[in-house]
Design a protein around this motif. Structure first.
Motif, PDB file in Angstrom:
ATOM      1  N   GLY A  83       0.831  -1.201   0.000  1.00  0.00           N
ATOM      2  CA  GLY A  83       0.000   0.000   0.000  1.00  0.00           C
ATOM      3  C   GLY A  83       0.862   1.246   0.000  1.00  0.00           C
ATOM      4  O   GLY A  83       0.609   2.197   0.727  1.00  0.00           O
ATOM      5  N   ALA A  84       1.895   1.245  -0.846  1.00  0.00           N
ATOM      6  CA  ALA A  84       2.904   2.313  -0.824  1.00  0.00           C
ATOM      7  C   ALA A  84       2.358   3.659  -1.260  1.00  0.00           C
ATOM      8  O   ALA A  84       2.939   4.703  -0.932  1.00  0.00           O
ATOM      9  CB  ALA A  84       4.086   1.915  -1.707  1.00  0.00           C
ATOM     10  N   GLY A 104       8.009  -1.235  -3.025  1.00  0.00           N
ATOM     11  CA  GLY A 104       6.730  -0.594  -2.750  1.00  0.00           C
ATOM     12  C   GLY A 104       5.668  -1.117  -3.696  1.00  0.00           C
ATOM     13  O   GLY A 104       5.840  -1.048  -4.916  1.00  0.00           O
ATOM     14  N   VAL A 105       4.591  -1.675  -3.155  1.00  0.00           N
ATOM     15  CA  VAL A 105       3.528  -2.201  -4.008  1.00  0.00           C
ATOM     16  C   VAL A 105       2.208  -1.517  -3.667  1.00  0.00           C
ATOM     17  O   VAL A 105       1.968  -1.115  -2.526  1.00  0.00           O
ATOM     18  CB  VAL A 105       3.377  -3.733  -3.865  1.00  0.00           C
ATOM     19  CG1 VAL A 105       4.647  -4.432  -4.287  1.00  0.00           C
ATOM     20  CG2 VAL A 105       2.991  -4.131  -2.451  1.00  0.00           C
ATOM     21  N   VAL A 128      15.229   0.783  -4.781  1.00  0.00           N
ATOM     22  CA  VAL A 128      13.786   0.942  -4.616  1.00  0.00           C
ATOM     23  C   VAL A 128      13.085   0.417  -5.861  1.00  0.00           C
ATOM     24  O   VAL A 128      13.449   0.774  -6.988  1.00  0.00           O
ATOM     25  CB  VAL A 128      13.401   2.417  -4.385  1.00  0.00           C
ATOM     26  CG1 VAL A 128      11.900   2.537  -4.144  1.00  0.00           C
ATOM     27  CG2 VAL A 128      14.183   3.004  -3.218  1.00  0.00           C
ATOM     28  N   ILE A 129      12.099  -0.424  -5.662  1.00  0.00           N
ATOM     29  CA  ILE A 129      11.302  -0.973  -6.763  1.00  0.00           C
ATOM     30  C   ILE A 129       9.834  -0.693  -6.466  1.00  0.00           C
ATOM     31  O   ILE A 129       9.356  -0.952  -5.364  1.00  0.00           O
ATOM     32  CB  ILE A 129      11.517  -2.489  -6.901  1.00  0.00           C
ATOM     33  CG1 ILE A 129      12.981  -2.804  -7.192  1.00  0.00           C
ATOM     34  CG2 ILE A 129      10.616  -3.073  -7.995  1.00  0.00           C
ATOM     35  CD1 ILE A 129      13.308  -4.290  -7.143  1.00  0.00           C
ATOM     36  N   PHE A 130       9.127  -0.155  -7.459  1.00  0.00           N
ATOM     37  CA  PHE A 130       7.689   0.063  -7.323  1.00  0.00           C
ATOM     38  C   PHE A 130       6.952  -0.831  -8.309  1.00  0.00           C
ATOM     39  O   PHE A 130       7.365  -0.984  -9.467  1.00  0.00           O
ATOM     40  CB  PHE A 130       7.318   1.522  -7.600  1.00  0.00           C
ATOM     41  CG  PHE A 130       7.603   2.451  -6.464  1.00  0.00           C
ATOM     42  CD1 PHE A 130       6.706   2.588  -5.417  1.00  0.00           C
ATOM     43  CD2 PHE A 130       8.775   3.182  -6.440  1.00  0.00           C
ATOM     44  CE1 PHE A 130       6.978   3.446  -4.364  1.00  0.00           C
ATOM     45  CE2 PHE A 130       9.053   4.049  -5.388  1.00  0.00           C
ATOM     46  CZ  PHE A 130       8.154   4.174  -4.346  1.00  0.00           C
ATOM     47  N   GLY A 131       5.860  -1.412  -7.857  1.00  0.00           N
ATOM     48  CA  GLY A 131       5.062  -2.240  -8.742  1.00  0.00           C
ATOM     49  C   GLY A 131       3.669  -2.471  -8.189  1.00  0.00           C
ATOM     50  O   GLY A 131       3.359  -2.090  -7.058  1.00  0.00           O
ATOM     51  N   ASN A 142       3.708  -6.359 -10.661  1.00  0.00           N
ATOM     52  CA  ASN A 142       3.640  -5.912 -12.048  1.00  0.00           C
ATOM     53  C   ASN A 142       4.346  -4.565 -12.182  1.00  0.00           C
ATOM     54  O   ASN A 142       3.894  -3.565 -11.621  1.00  0.00           O
ATOM     55  CB  ASN A 142       2.187  -5.784 -12.493  1.00  0.00           C
ATOM     56  CG  ASN A 142       1.450  -7.103 -12.464  1.00  0.00           C
ATOM     57  OD1 ASN A 142       1.931  -8.092 -13.006  1.00  0.00           O
ATOM     58  ND2 ASN A 142       0.298  -7.135 -11.820  1.00  0.00           N
ATOM     59  N   ILE A 143       5.448  -4.538 -12.904  1.00  0.00           N
ATOM     60  CA  ILE A 143       6.184  -3.310 -13.169  1.00  0.00           C
ATOM     61  C   ILE A 143       5.600  -2.676 -14.427  1.00  0.00           C
ATOM     62  O   ILE A 143       5.450  -3.369 -15.456  1.00  0.00           O
ATOM     63  CB  ILE A 143       7.686  -3.593 -13.368  1.00  0.00           C
ATOM     64  CG1 ILE A 143       8.230  -4.451 -12.209  1.00  0.00           C
ATOM     65  CG2 ILE A 143       8.453  -2.286 -13.490  1.00  0.00           C
ATOM     66  CD1 ILE A 143       8.135  -3.814 -10.862  1.00  0.00           C
TER      67      ILE A 143
END
Length: 291
Positions: A83-84, A104-105, A128-131, A142-143
């Motif tokens: 819940g980023a 962060g998802v 840092v990865i957001f998806g 899912n990116i």
């Protein structure tokens, strides 16, 4: 645990809630809370109560400080923030010196490519990865690209994270119990999971203010898409779960108070946009943005 929330398609409502890209509504509510939570005596007087000694607190920053005090810089560690949203907590964590990897998802992904770029510019020492992912399953990430098209799917493996944060999320999901099990699945044995939510009085007061604001603007009363999973429900579940050991519980203030001034209403109107459609009673047209 009473499942009052199970009759509603909360996921669908939440997706609609965040439709349109950048989640300004979440930031508006957060900023509103931080700005006006600092008047406990005024709130108490207004409500005819005794002051409870509440002070204004940035809970996201407090959690970031507590986490980094426990894990240090976190080099070699991997965490996930479920819940980023706009990345507010991740920024707090990185600002406190975290230099590990943080994923962060969120179910809303339209703004994530920008967040990815911005975080890499501000915090080059961290990964840092957001998806996109669903808190109830946490199976895949899912990116997406700038057009919100999926470019890559990353599998979330069992026992793959050293810590998990799920802040103000569990009352957004159709079945919080599934979210707990998903969190337990992805965190390593002995890892840390941090959950936060709203107390029932805090939530009720927020919606009472929504009703007052709707009356002020001659608009229909916004309807909550939140389920009924409160902080008390959260603590009770964790205390009785065979999969979690409750290490600490921190209370939250019950009050949110908006001064009846032009400035107060302007701030509240921005946050009110996130509480569901605010419709003009006589015309049926949306009016919150222009009233």
């Amino acid at each position: 645990m009473e499942r009052q929330y199970s009759r509603r398609n909360v996921k669908k409502e939440t997706l609609e809630h965040y439709k349109g890209g950048w989640p300004v509504s979440a930031d508006a509510r957060r900023n509103l809370y931080l700005k006006y939570a600092g008047y406990p005596e005024d709130i108490a007087t207004y409500r005819g109560e005794r002051g409870n000694g509440y002070i204004s607190r940035d809970m996201w920053n407090e959690i970031a400080k507590s986490l980094t005090n426990h894990i240090g810089e976190g080099r070699g560690l991997r965490g996930i923030d479920v819940g980023a949203s706009s990345g507010y907590f991740i920024r707090q964590l990185l600002s406190e010196g975290f230099k590990g990897e943080i994923v962060g998802v969120d179910i809303e992904t339209g703004h994530q490519p920008f967040l990815q770029w911005r975080m890499s510019q501000e915090f080059p020492d961290a990964t840092v990865i957001f998806g996109g992912s669903d808190a109830q399953s946490l199976k895949n990430i899912n990116i997406v690209d700038d057009d919100n098209h999926t470019t890559e799917v990353l599998e979330i493996r069992k026992n793959s994270f050293d810590f998990l944060t799920e802040l103000f999320v569990l009352y957004h999901v159709p079945d919080p119990e599934k979210a707990y099990w998903a969190a337990h699945k992805v965190v390593k044995p002995g890892g840390i999971a941090i959950f936060s939510g709203r107390g029932s009085l805090n939530q009720n007061h927020l919606w009472n203010l929504g009703a007052k604001a709707a009356h002020h603007f001659d608009a229909t009363i916004p309807q909550s898409f939140y389920n009924h999973h409160s902080i008390d429900d959260m603590e009770n579940f964790l205390e009785n779960s065979p999969h979690f050991e409750l290490l600490d519980a921190v209370s939250q203030g019950n009050h949110l108070w908006i001064p009846a001034t032009d400035e107060g209403w302007a701030d509240y109107r921005a946050a009110l946009m996130s509480l569901g459609p605010l419709m003009k009673k006589r015309t049926g047209k949306r009016s919150a943005a222009s009233t």
